[in-house]
Design a protein around this motif. Structure first.
Motif, PDB file in Angstrom:
ATOM      1  N   ALA A 104      11.535 -51.590  28.135  1.00 19.89           N
ATOM      2  CA  ALA A 104      12.825 -52.578  28.392  1.00 19.89           C
ATOM      3  C   ALA A 104      14.241 -52.345  28.145  1.00 19.89           C
ATOM      4  O   ALA A 104      15.252 -52.415  28.412  1.00 19.89           O
ATOM      5  CB  ALA A 104      12.232 -53.949  27.693  1.00 19.89           C
ATOM      6  N   LEU A 105      14.136 -51.680  26.924  1.00 28.08           N
ATOM      7  CA  LEU A 105      15.370 -51.205  26.242  1.00 28.08           C
ATOM      8  C   LEU A 105      15.870 -50.006  27.247  1.00 28.08           C
ATOM      9  O   LEU A 105      17.133 -49.750  27.520  1.00 28.08           O
ATOM     10  CB  LEU A 105      15.321 -50.500  24.885  1.00 28.08           C
ATOM     11  N   PHE A 106      15.121 -49.308  27.749  1.00 29.61           N
ATOM     12  CA  PHE A 106      15.652 -48.214  28.670  1.00 29.61           C
ATOM     13  C   PHE A 106      16.098 -48.880  29.935  1.00 29.61           C
ATOM     14  O   PHE A 106      17.124 -48.782  30.460  1.00 29.61           O
ATOM     15  CB  PHE A 106      14.454 -47.254  29.211  1.00 29.61           C
ATOM     16  N   GLU A 107      15.570 -49.874  30.378  1.00 25.72           N
ATOM     17  CA  GLU A 107      15.943 -50.590  31.648  1.00 25.72           C
ATOM     18  C   GLU A 107      17.580 -51.099  31.368  1.00 25.72           C
ATOM     19  O   GLU A 107      18.297 -51.111  32.420  1.00 25.72           O
ATOM     20  CB  GLU A 107      14.946 -51.821  31.777  1.00 25.72           C
ATOM     21  N   LEU A 108      17.696 -51.698  30.038  1.00 20.79           N
ATOM     22  CA  LEU A 108      18.896 -52.129  29.888  1.00 20.79           C
ATOM     23  C   LEU A 108      19.877 -51.194  30.048  1.00 20.79           C
ATOM     24  O   LEU A 108      20.991 -51.025  30.739  1.00 20.79           O
ATOM     25  CB  LEU A 108      18.862 -52.684  28.300  1.00 20.79           C
ATOM     26  N   GLY A 109      19.675 -49.941  29.459  1.00 23.93           N
ATOM     27  CA  GLY A 109      20.770 -48.769  29.591  1.00 23.93           C
ATOM     28  C   GLY A 109      20.761 -48.361  31.039  1.00 23.93           C
ATOM     29  O   GLY A 109      21.893 -48.149  31.545  1.00 23.93           O
ATOM     30  N   PHE A 110      19.706 -48.416  31.916  1.00 25.33           N
ATOM     31  CA  PHE A 110      19.666 -47.871  33.197  1.00 25.33           C
ATOM     32  C   PHE A 110      20.748 -49.070  33.985  1.00 25.33           C
ATOM     33  O   PHE A 110      21.427 -48.583  34.980  1.00 25.33           O
ATOM     34  CB  PHE A 110      18.307 -48.005  33.767  1.00 25.33           C
ATOM     35  N   GLY A 111      20.107 -50.326  33.625  1.00 27.84           N
ATOM     36  CA  GLY A 111      20.894 -51.240  34.320  1.00 27.84           C
ATOM     37  C   GLY A 111      22.522 -51.415  33.861  1.00 27.84           C
ATOM     38  O   GLY A 111      23.349 -51.559  34.998  1.00 27.84           O
ATOM     39  N   LEU A 112      22.734 -51.095  32.878  1.00 27.25           N
ATOM     40  CA  LEU A 112      24.174 -50.994  32.475  1.00 27.25           C
ATOM     41  C   LEU A 112      24.874 -49.779  33.185  1.00 27.25           C
ATOM     42  O   LEU A 112      25.955 -50.008  33.826  1.00 27.25           O
ATOM     43  CB  LEU A 112      24.421 -50.629  30.803  1.00 27.25           C
ATOM     44  N   ILE A 113      24.232 -48.587  33.393  1.00 24.70           N
ATOM     45  CA  ILE A 113      24.858 -47.607  34.212  1.00 24.70           C
ATOM     46  C   ILE A 113      25.162 -47.939  35.575  1.00 24.70           C
ATOM     47  O   ILE A 113      26.233 -47.887  36.246  1.00 24.70           O
ATOM     48  CB  ILE A 113      23.932 -46.323  34.225  1.00 24.70           C
ATOM     49  N   LEU A 114      23.920 -48.752  36.143  1.00 29.04           N
ATOM     50  CA  LEU A 114      24.180 -49.207  37.526  1.00 29.04           C
ATOM     51  C   LEU A 114      25.227 -50.314  37.561  1.00 29.04           C
ATOM     52  O   LEU A 114      26.121 -50.159  38.608  1.00 29.04           O
ATOM     53  CB  LEU A 114      22.819 -50.063  37.934  1.00 29.04           C
ATOM     54  N   ALA A 115      25.526 -50.912  36.595  1.00 26.20           N
ATOM     55  CA  ALA A 115      26.393 -52.196  36.651  1.00 26.20           C
ATOM     56  C   ALA A 115      27.872 -51.454  36.678  1.00 26.20           C
ATOM     57  O   ALA A 115      28.820 -51.936  37.339  1.00 26.20           O
ATOM     58  CB  ALA A 115      26.220 -53.025  35.525  1.00 26.20           C
ATOM     59  N   LYS A 116      27.862 -50.367  35.663  1.00 27.49           N
ATOM     60  CA  LYS A 116      29.534 -49.757  35.669  1.00 27.49           C
ATOM     61  C   LYS A 116      29.566 -49.069  37.043  1.00 27.49           C
ATOM     62  O   LYS A 116      30.552 -48.922  37.512  1.00 27.49           O
ATOM     63  CB  LYS A 116      29.164 -48.420  34.584  1.00 27.49           C
ATOM     64  N   ILE A 117      28.529 -48.480  37.673  1.00 21.65           N
ATOM     65  CA  ILE A 117      28.734 -47.623  38.904  1.00 21.65           C
ATOM     66  C   ILE A 117      29.204 -48.557  40.158  1.00 21.65           C
ATOM     67  O   ILE A 117      30.075 -48.471  40.540  1.00 21.65           O
ATOM     68  CB  ILE A 117      27.761 -46.711  39.296  1.00 21.65           C
ATOM     69  N   LEU A 118      28.204 -49.846  40.240  1.00 28.43           N
ATOM     70  CA  LEU A 118      28.261 -50.488  41.371  1.00 28.43           C
ATOM     71  C   LEU A 118      29.558 -51.374  41.226  1.00 28.43           C
ATOM     72  O   LEU A 118      30.438 -51.815  42.226  1.00 28.43           O
ATOM     73  CB  LEU A 118      27.208 -51.398  41.617  1.00 28.43           C
ATOM     74  N   PHE A 119      29.738 -51.976  39.991  1.00 26.97           N
ATOM     75  CA  PHE A 119      30.551 -53.122  39.891  1.00 26.97           C
ATOM     76  C   PHE A 119      31.803 -52.989  39.042  1.00 26.97           C
ATOM     77  O   PHE A 119      32.728 -53.829  38.752  1.00 26.97           O
ATOM     78  CB  PHE A 119      29.796 -54.583  39.570  1.00 26.97           C
TER      79      PHE A 119
END
Lengths: 353, 368
Positions: A216-231
């Motif tokens: 789940a913590l890994f997901e948070l990091g992955f999600g943050l990177i995606l959020a940075k790239i996409l939005f």
């Protein structure tokens, strides 16, 4: 398993961030201009220039416009009556009418706010233009208001919703995977085999929970990177702070997942319970609407809602750059939560099938 | 017929004896309606603000008290330094800071104008624009009061009328959507799961070799859910009326008739799903991803479709609840009659026929 971990965040961020939007742009405006004067045309042009409105139709009858509203073809009607301009310059005051489809209350409130901004801006403009010509009373007092939007000057709704989606993502992964994993072992019967081994309860549970905590913590990091790239989501605060909070928050989530797994016997029941649980708590947590506008009882209930703490903290840290001092209270609350929920769940979990 | 009734009874017992399902069936609508009606609000109420008054004279005090005496704002803090603004925003304690320039009253008197600065915490953009808007409105009102004696030039007065929902209650928006969601959940998801369960356990074959005709089996499976869905629909309308004063401005018979049509659509979808899933998990997975998520996200239930990217807008056209929600909103809130909703109704009718036809074809091949 791996595809879930990678695909779920991508799909959630892309689809949810675009679909779950309460950003009100492109408000459909039906203009009934019975005046057809230079002033009314200028006012309409102001609406046309606003990023919030799209003029979809012009007409000369209010009842026709209302029937368009009945068929959802328009969201608001701007009615400029006959002699609008004449009255404005001869009597110094003139009326216009704005009819808003208010079934969606949020949208109606914002429509009103945006329209007010356009109209009062226009009003000031003609005052300045005409004021000097007509040598208007200099005794008239005025208060100029200037405003600025901090932390999100463009009023980008994605900045608001994406941190919320990250909360959903992390909790869903934690909750579902934990609960489903244990219940599946129950369903298949392998849990009994583990239960008869000499492994201690805390060893068993840490063994079960730790991987999901890390995932789940890994997901948070992955999600943050995606959020940075996409939005291009701003990250103002300390990521370390965010992850430490998330780490404690996840203890609560995993505890709830473990708890659900002790009451459910089939995966279907888990699905139903998690669905029920998540929907209620997420909606209450203030993901779409501010907590302050909820009724008092809901705000009190939210003290018991772990999601509302994380929802608040992730937005404060990411968007405003709040530090540890500012989120200290939330830290204390979530830690107490983590200890209570997790120990309850562990106590409830029996090494018997 | 007797066989059929016996079978029907058995199906009812199945549902009634599973308390978790019952909880979902009747607890979910109630909780949903209450949450959406009470909790999901965006209105400005008790917003906490801070004031930075560089002037501290009579006028600024008067304006401050005007702002605070509205129900919208609560004074959380008086600050004296612009450096504190960032800190209190970061604390999350206040949503807006109002700054009066120094010598406010004097400037207003001498030069006829003075400045106020409004800073909003726009990490929640929608609230921020409402907060600014409300504050400006109050200030504008105040200045109007001062200028009363003097005739104000060139005033455009906007009369706003909130149509269909003058108090801007969020229940008006969410009750129709909740109805669509619950009907979808009960009719499609539960039906498909209950049929697939028989398949998974192998009891479907026992049913098929019994004297019951296939049609009777399906009808027997479906009938309890039709009744439950209908009860749910009526409960939701009733709750909406009782708790939130949600009117039914159009014909209630038309409303119920369309609901039955939509229930039929959902059931045919459920049967269709059951024909191509082998296990309950698959049925559940398809129901959640193909039915529930689109119903929540793409039907205009919570989020207005017109603000979504084009692709999602196109996708929304094939989401049946979208049409149902438009229909109930129009009947309940706008008092529309059949002539105003016939497009949407015929779309639902067409979809129903399509899904029934598809599932009949699928069902036959499976029996062979």
């Amino acid at each position: 398993m791996l595809p879930i971990i990678v695909i779920v965040p991508i799909v959630q961020l892309i689809i949810l961030a675009h679909a779950a939007t309460m950003e009100m742009k492109h408000i459909k405006l039906y203009v009934v201009d019975k005046d057809l004067s230079a002033t009314s045309k200028k006012l309409i042009n102001k609406f046309r220039g606003s990023p919030f409105f799209v003029i979809t139709e012009f007409g000369f009858s209010v009842s026709e416009a209302e029937s368009a509203m009945l068929q959802n073809k328009t969201d608001a009607i701007l009615h400029i009556p006959v002699n609008f301009e004449k009255k404005l310059y001869s009597e110094n005051t003139s009326d216009i009418q704005l009819l808003i489809d208010a079934i969606n209350g949020l949208k109606a409130g914002l429509t009103n706010a945006y329209a007010y901004a356009v109209i009062s801006g226009f009003n000031r403009e003609i005052l300045q233009e005409r004021g000097s010509v007509m040598s208007i009373n200099v005794n008239l007092k005025s208060i100029r208001t200037h405003y600025s939007y901090w932390y999100n000057p463009q009023l980008n709704f994605k900045f608001y919703i994406v941190p919320g989606i990250l909360v959903i993502l992390v909790s869903m992964i934690g909750l579902f995977l934990t609960a489903l994993n244990i219940v599946r072992e129950k369903e298949i019967g392998t849990i009994e085999q583990i239960n008869v081994t000499p492994i201690r309860k805390y060893q068993l549970l840490t063994g079960k929970l730790l991987p999901f905590w890390i995932i789940a913590l890994f997901e948070l990091g992955f999600g943050l990177i995606l959020a940075k790239i996409l939005f291009n989501i701003p990250v103002e605060g300390s990521l370390f702070l965010l992850f430490s909070f998330a780490g404690i928050f996840l203890l609560v989530v995993l505890g709830i997942g473990l708890f659900i797994s002790t009451i459910a016997n089939t995966q279907q029941q888990v699905m139903f319970m998690v669905f029920f649980f998540m929907l209620t708590f997420i909606l209450m947590s203030g993901i779409f609407t501010p907590e302050e506008s909820m009724p008092t009882w809901a705000q009190k209930l939210n003290l018991l809602n772990p999601f509302s703490y994380f929802m608040r903290v992730i937005r404060m840290v990411l968007l405003k750059g709040s530090g540890f001092k500012e989120v200290f209270n939330e830290f204390v609350s979530i830690t107490i939560f983590g200890i209570v929920v997790l120990s309850l769940a562990i106590w409830r979990y029996r090494k018997i099938a | 017929m007797k066989n059929y009734l016996g079978f029907l009874k058995k199906e009812f017992y199945h549902i009634i004896r599973d308390f978790r399902t019952l909880l979902l069936l009747f607890g979910l609508p109630v909780i949903q309606i209450l949450i959406f009606g009470y909790v999901i609000r965006n209105e400005i109420l008790d917003v906490k603000i801070a004031v930075l008054d560089n002037s501290k004279d009579e006028v600024t005090r008067e304006i401050t008290s005007k702002i605070l005496s509205s129900d919208f704002f609560i004074l959380k803090e008086n600050i004296s330094n612009t450096k504190d603004i960032d800190k209190i925003f970061k604390d999350g304690k206040v949503k807006e800071v109002i700054i009066f320039e120094s010598d406010f009253a004097e400037k207003l008197e001498k030069y006829g104008s003075a400045d106020i600065q409004l800073l909003a915490d726009a990490s929640d953009p929608n609230s921020a624009s409402l907060v600014i808007n409300y504050t400006q409105g109050i200030i504008a009102n105040y200045i109007k009061g001062i200028n009363k004696q003097i005739k104000q030039p060139l005033q455009i007065v906007t009369n706003v009328r909130m149509m269909y929902n003058p108090e801007l209650k969020s229940a008006f928006m969410f009750v129709p959507g909740t109805m669509a969601m619950i009907l979808m959940l009960v009719s499609a998801m539960m039906t498909s799961i209950s049929i697939v369960r028989e398949k998974e356990f192998g009891t479907m074959e026992a049913l098929l070799v019994s004297p019951l005709k296939p049609l009777q089996i399906i009808l027997g499976k479906v009938t309890p859910y039709v009744l439950l869905s209908f009860v749910n629909a009526v409960t939701i309308i009733f709750l909406g009326y009782l708790v939130f004063g949600l009117p039914v401005r159009g014909s209630i018979i038309l409303l119920l008739a369309v609901s039955i049509l939509f229930i039929t659509l959902a059931l045919s979808l459920g049967i269709l799903i059951s024909t191509f899933s082998r296990s309950q998990q698959v049925a559940m997975f398809i129901s959640v991803f193909a039915l529930m998520l689109p119903t929540i996200l793409l039907s205009g239930f919570i989020f207005p479709i017109e603000n979504m990217p084009e692709i999602l807008q196109w996708l929304s056209y094939i989401v049946p609840p979208k049409y149902f929600i438009i229909i109930i909103r129009n009947i309940m809130l706008k008092g529309a009659d059949l002539t105003q909703i016939w497009t949407e109704t015929s779309v639902i009718l067409g979809m129903t026929i399509l899904f029934i036809a598809l599932s009949v074809i699928k069902f036959k091949t499976r029996l062979e």
